[in-house]
Design an enzyme around this catalytic site. Sequence first.
Site, PDB file in Angstrom:
ATOM      1  N   ASP A  51      12.750  33.065  51.633  1.00 30.55           N
ATOM      2  CA  ASP A  51      11.740  33.494  52.146  1.00 30.55           C
ATOM      3  C   ASP A  51      11.278  33.914  50.776  1.00 30.55           C
ATOM      4  O   ASP A  51      12.185  34.346  50.145  1.00 30.55           O
ATOM      5  CB  ASP A  51      11.163  34.772  52.919  1.00 30.55           C
ATOM      6  CG  ASP A  51      11.788  34.123  54.552  1.00 30.55           C
ATOM      7  OD1 ASP A  51      11.150  32.480  54.262  1.00 30.55           O
ATOM      8  OD2 ASP A  51      11.833  34.282  55.704  1.00 30.55           O
ATOM      9  N   TYR A 114      24.822  36.111  55.175  1.00 28.48           N
ATOM     10  CA  TYR A 114      24.313  36.641  54.722  1.00 28.48           C
ATOM     11  C   TYR A 114      24.765  38.682  54.383  1.00 28.48           C
ATOM     12  O   TYR A 114      25.368  39.097  54.836  1.00 28.48           O
ATOM     13  CB  TYR A 114      22.683  37.239  55.052  1.00 28.48           C
ATOM     14  CG  TYR A 114      22.372  35.664  55.140  1.00 28.48           C
ATOM     15  CD1 TYR A 114      21.036  36.115  54.201  1.00 28.48           C
ATOM     16  CD2 TYR A 114      22.347  34.935  55.742  1.00 28.48           C
ATOM     17  CE1 TYR A 114      20.119  34.941  54.280  1.00 28.48           C
ATOM     18  CE2 TYR A 114      21.183  33.508  55.731  1.00 28.48           C
ATOM     19  CZ  TYR A 114      20.096  33.517  54.913  1.00 28.48           C
ATOM     20  OH  TYR A 114      19.157  32.237  55.050  1.00 28.48           O
TER      21      TYR A 114
END
Length: 250
Positions: A51, A114
């Site tokens: 994003d 992540y």
Amino acid sequence: MRYFAELAYDGTSFHGWQIQPNAYTVQEALDKALSTILRQKIETLGCGRTDTGVHANEFFAHFNAVSEPHHHDLLSRKFLNSLNSLLPYQVAVKRIIETGPQAHARFDATLRSYEYHIHRHKDPFKYNRSWLLQDKLDIEKMNQAAQYMMSYTDFSAFSKSNTQVFTNNCKITRALWIERDDHLVFHISADRFLRNMVRAIVGTLVLIGKGITPPESIHDIIKSKNRSNAGSSVPACGLYLTEVKYPYIT
């Protein structure tokens, strides 16, 4: 020929990875640079979406290029230097890898990892690269809740609504907070992730760390499959895609 590009980028000035109208994205920058240097229309496909404002230490995209007798040696350092000179300074291609014609950057990935970074004191060098959060957090309780998550597979409660996916099932293999000085890093690995999943999980674990909800609340949140029962999504600036694994890439 099909190739994989391994790249890294600072997502601060981009509206995420994926091309979209009226917004500058990493994919647009990469496609333009590759098309320019190879003198043919190149369309990449990424290993996933990041994003707006999210960073990547490791990201893969595949593309097809028509091979000619005097074509560029895409695997050479010279080609890499030329390609990087055409890209914005926030994007760096680390290497180009030749693959089989069926290789797929998104569907062939077997693991993704992540990190989410939090810092406790104002630091100008961490601006847009970590989330400044000065609240006291109980790391032990956050890790306890993170371990509970690993016994579940349906993470609908942490997914952005109205996403077009066939399943909300993911297999998490690592979920751990590590604290160093005034810096906190959440490490999470899974076979796949849902849209906004990591930021929603971190937001939920932070509520537990603040003592607002107990670690055991994670069970009811996950079982509810309801996004409104989980915590708010934390800011994008602290999130990094750090690892993507494929069976045929070392």
